[in-house]
Motif scaffolding. Sequence first.
Motif, short mmCIF file in Angstrom:
data_model
loop_
_atom_site.label_atom_id
_atom_site.label_comp_id
_atom_site.label_asym_id
_atom_site.label_seq_id
_atom_site.Cartn_x
_atom_site.Cartn_y
_atom_site.Cartn_z
N PHE A 94 0.83 -1.21 0.00
CA PHE A 94 0.00 0.00 0.00
C PHE A 94 0.86 1.26 0.00
CE2 PHE A 94 -1.88 3.30 2.79
CZ PHE A 94 -2.94 3.70 1.98
N SER A 95 1.99 1.23 0.73
CA SER A 95 2.85 2.41 0.83
C SER A 95 3.37 2.86 -0.54
CB SER A 95 4.01 2.14 1.78
OG SER A 95 4.94 1.22 1.23
N VAL A 96 3.61 1.89 -1.44
CA VAL A 96 4.09 2.24 -2.78
C VAL A 96 3.05 3.06 -3.52
CG1 VAL A 96 4.95 1.34 -4.98
CG2 VAL A 96 5.46 0.13 -2.86
N PHE A 97 1.81 2.58 -3.52
CA PHE A 97 0.76 3.26 -4.26
C PHE A 97 0.32 4.55 -3.56
CE2 PHE A 97 0.49 -1.16 -5.61
CZ PHE A 97 0.47 -1.01 -6.99
N CYS A 98 0.37 4.57 -2.23
CA CYS A 98 0.08 5.80 -1.51
C CYS A 98 1.11 6.87 -1.86
CB CYS A 98 0.07 5.52 -0.02
SG CYS A 98 -0.46 6.92 0.99
N ALA A 99 2.39 6.46 -1.92
CA ALA A 99 3.44 7.40 -2.31
C ALA A 99 3.26 7.86 -3.74
CB ALA A 99 4.81 6.74 -2.13
N SER A 100 2.78 6.97 -4.61
CA SER A 100 2.51 7.36 -5.99
C SER A 100 1.46 8.46 -6.04
CB SER A 100 2.04 6.15 -6.80
OG SER A 100 1.63 6.53 -8.09
N THR A 101 0.42 8.32 -5.22
CA THR A 101 -0.61 9.37 -5.16
C THR A 101 -0.01 10.68 -4.65
OG1 THR A 101 -2.27 7.67 -4.71
CG2 THR A 101 -2.88 9.94 -4.24
N GLY A 102 0.90 10.59 -3.66
CA GLY A 102 1.58 11.79 -3.19
C GLY A 102 2.43 12.43 -4.27
N GLY A 103 3.11 11.61 -5.06
CA GLY A 103 3.90 12.14 -6.17
C GLY A 103 3.02 12.83 -7.20
N GLN A 104 1.83 12.28 -7.43
CA GLN A 104 0.91 12.92 -8.37
C GLN A 104 0.45 14.27 -7.86
OE1 GLN A 104 -2.20 10.07 -9.32
NE2 GLN A 104 -0.70 8.42 -9.28
N LEU A 105 0.22 14.36 -6.55
CA LEU A 105 -0.17 15.65 -5.97
C LEU A 105 0.97 16.66 -6.09
CD1 LEU A 105 -2.24 17.29 -4.36
CD2 LEU A 105 -1.25 16.34 -2.27
N LEU A 106 2.20 16.20 -5.88
CA LEU A 106 3.37 17.07 -6.00
C LEU A 106 3.54 17.58 -7.42
CD1 LEU A 106 5.90 18.24 -4.60
CD2 LEU A 106 7.09 16.12 -5.20
N MET A 107 3.12 16.79 -8.41
CA MET A 107 3.27 17.20 -9.81
C MET A 107 2.56 18.52 -10.09
SD MET A 107 2.42 17.56 -13.17
CE MET A 107 0.70 17.07 -13.17
N GLY A 108 1.44 18.77 -9.38
CA GLY A 108 0.71 20.02 -9.60
C GLY A 108 1.55 21.24 -9.28
N ARG A 109 2.48 21.11 -8.34
CA ARG A 109 3.34 22.23 -8.00
C ARG A 109 4.56 22.32 -8.91
NH1 ARG A 109 3.51 22.18 -1.34
NH2 ARG A 109 1.24 22.25 -1.01
N VAL A 110 5.04 21.18 -9.35
CA VAL A 110 6.25 21.15 -10.17
C VAL A 110 5.96 21.50 -11.62
CG1 VAL A 110 8.15 19.68 -10.98
CG2 VAL A 110 7.32 19.47 -8.64
N GLY A 111 4.79 21.07 -12.12
CA GLY A 111 4.46 21.25 -13.53
C GLY A 111 4.84 20.02 -14.32
N PRO A 112 4.05 19.66 -15.36
CA PRO A 112 4.26 18.40 -16.07
C PRO A 112 5.60 18.29 -16.78
CG PRO A 112 2.61 19.75 -17.19
CD PRO A 112 2.87 20.39 -15.88
N VAL A 113 6.09 19.38 -17.38
CA VAL A 113 7.34 19.30 -18.15
C VAL A 113 8.52 18.97 -17.23
CG1 VAL A 113 8.94 20.58 -19.62
CG2 VAL A 113 6.47 20.83 -19.94
N ARG A 114 8.60 19.63 -16.08
CA ARG A 114 9.69 19.35 -15.14
C ARG A 114 9.47 18.05 -14.40
NH1 ARG A 114 10.16 24.14 -11.14
NH2 ARG A 114 11.83 22.79 -10.35
N ALA A 115 8.20 17.67 -14.18
CA ALA A 115 7.91 16.48 -13.39
C ALA A 115 8.31 15.20 -14.11
CB ALA A 115 6.43 16.43 -13.05
N LEU A 116 8.30 15.20 -15.44
CA LEU A 116 8.65 13.97 -16.17
C LEU A 116 10.09 13.53 -15.89
CD1 LEU A 116 6.79 14.48 -19.56
CD2 LEU A 116 6.61 12.47 -18.09
N PRO A 117 11.10 14.36 -16.15
CA PRO A 117 12.46 13.90 -15.84
C PRO A 117 12.72 13.80 -14.34
CG PRO A 117 12.50 16.19 -16.59
CD PRO A 117 11.11 15.69 -16.81
N LEU A 118 12.14 14.71 -13.54
CA LEU A 118 12.35 14.65 -12.10
C LEU A 118 11.79 13.35 -11.52
CD1 LEU A 118 13.20 15.96 -9.42
CD2 LEU A 118 10.94 17.06 -9.35
N GLY A 119 10.62 12.94 -11.99
CA GLY A 119 10.05 11.69 -11.53
C GLY A 119 10.94 10.50 -11.83
N CYS A 120 11.57 10.52 -13.00
CA CYS A 120 12.49 9.43 -13.35
C CYS A 120 13.70 9.40 -12.42
CB CYS A 120 12.95 9.57 -14.80
SG CYS A 120 11.66 9.25 -16.03
#
Length: 374
Positions: free
Chosen positions: A234-260
Amino acid sequence: MLGTTLPTPLYGLYRQQIGFSELIVTVVFAVYAVGVIVALLVAGDFSDILGRRPILLCAAVLAAGSALFFVFEQGLPELFAGRVLSGFSAGLFSGTATAAVLDLAPPGRRARAAFAATAANMGGLGLGPLLSGILAEYAPWPLKLPFLVHLCLLAVAAAVIWMLPETVHRRRPRPALRPQGMTIPPVVRGVFVPCALAAFAGFSMLGVFTAVAADFMATVLGVHNLAVVGGVVFSVFCASTGGQLLMGRVGPVRALPLGCVVLVLGLLLIGASLLVESLPILVVGAVTGGVGQGLSFRAGLTVIGSAAPELQRSATLSAFFVFAYVGISLPVVGVGALTVELGVRDAGLVFAGCVILLVSAVAMYLRLRPPAVR
């Protein structure tokens, strides 16, 4: 989506009851992904023609059929049938539900709608192991009760779907329903490839972690409490949801390489946990990798959903999910095959090394050629 991961903590019990190897566990898991891909390729654009609500109701019926196979399970045939139906259901839900949420979003709220859709997707995937782990550990009928609860939840979901407004106006004459294959409109292709590569890499980590983490925790770490196993997954998918929420602040263009980059860090920690046999490091690596996957996944979904033409949005999103679910299936079977020869720990190390190389290459590509966003 919760129902698709319900069996995760239960595979050890099925192995004791039926008797099969870790390779078979990964094959049973991957059969679900094959069902998802078939549904996406065959019916990925059906909701663009028939409407969102009929396809969502059909997906709920398939999910109920999957749960019934698990309730009345007598051996491997029922496990395979249940997983295939679960895959068909998830394949219909993935693109259609996301498109429906985007359709219903008011002007200026599409980014938040995309987060709601992906958070529901990942949140459901994470709640499945947590729910079944708790019920299997502390309640009666460990191999039946989780799926009976799932049937009750599906009844509620179907009632909500029935009340949803339809967002697709049927065209006259109605186009023929044909298997679509891979539909990627030319206007989207420039952003589709890097987003799909990032999704493939992230989902490969999720798939392998979901399929073999329970066995690794039992055989290497000595953790046999199914609620703990479900909580870690569950912690993996919960963290994934948190990462998705963080993307709203980072922006999609920067979030793609940063996420990797964050995903690579998570994989390094997971590999370290295998080497030193540490549950805390495994959990930290899982959370870190989940954040990276969530960042890149929501960014890719947002970019592609915004770029896709309205009448081809569901089909385009379905093609995106095809790439993601190829990532969640092929590496899983590969790790299962390696487990037979190398054992769970060494197979996990080989997988982590390979995915680190892949994700690093994707991050460099995205850094050099960032996708344009409309």
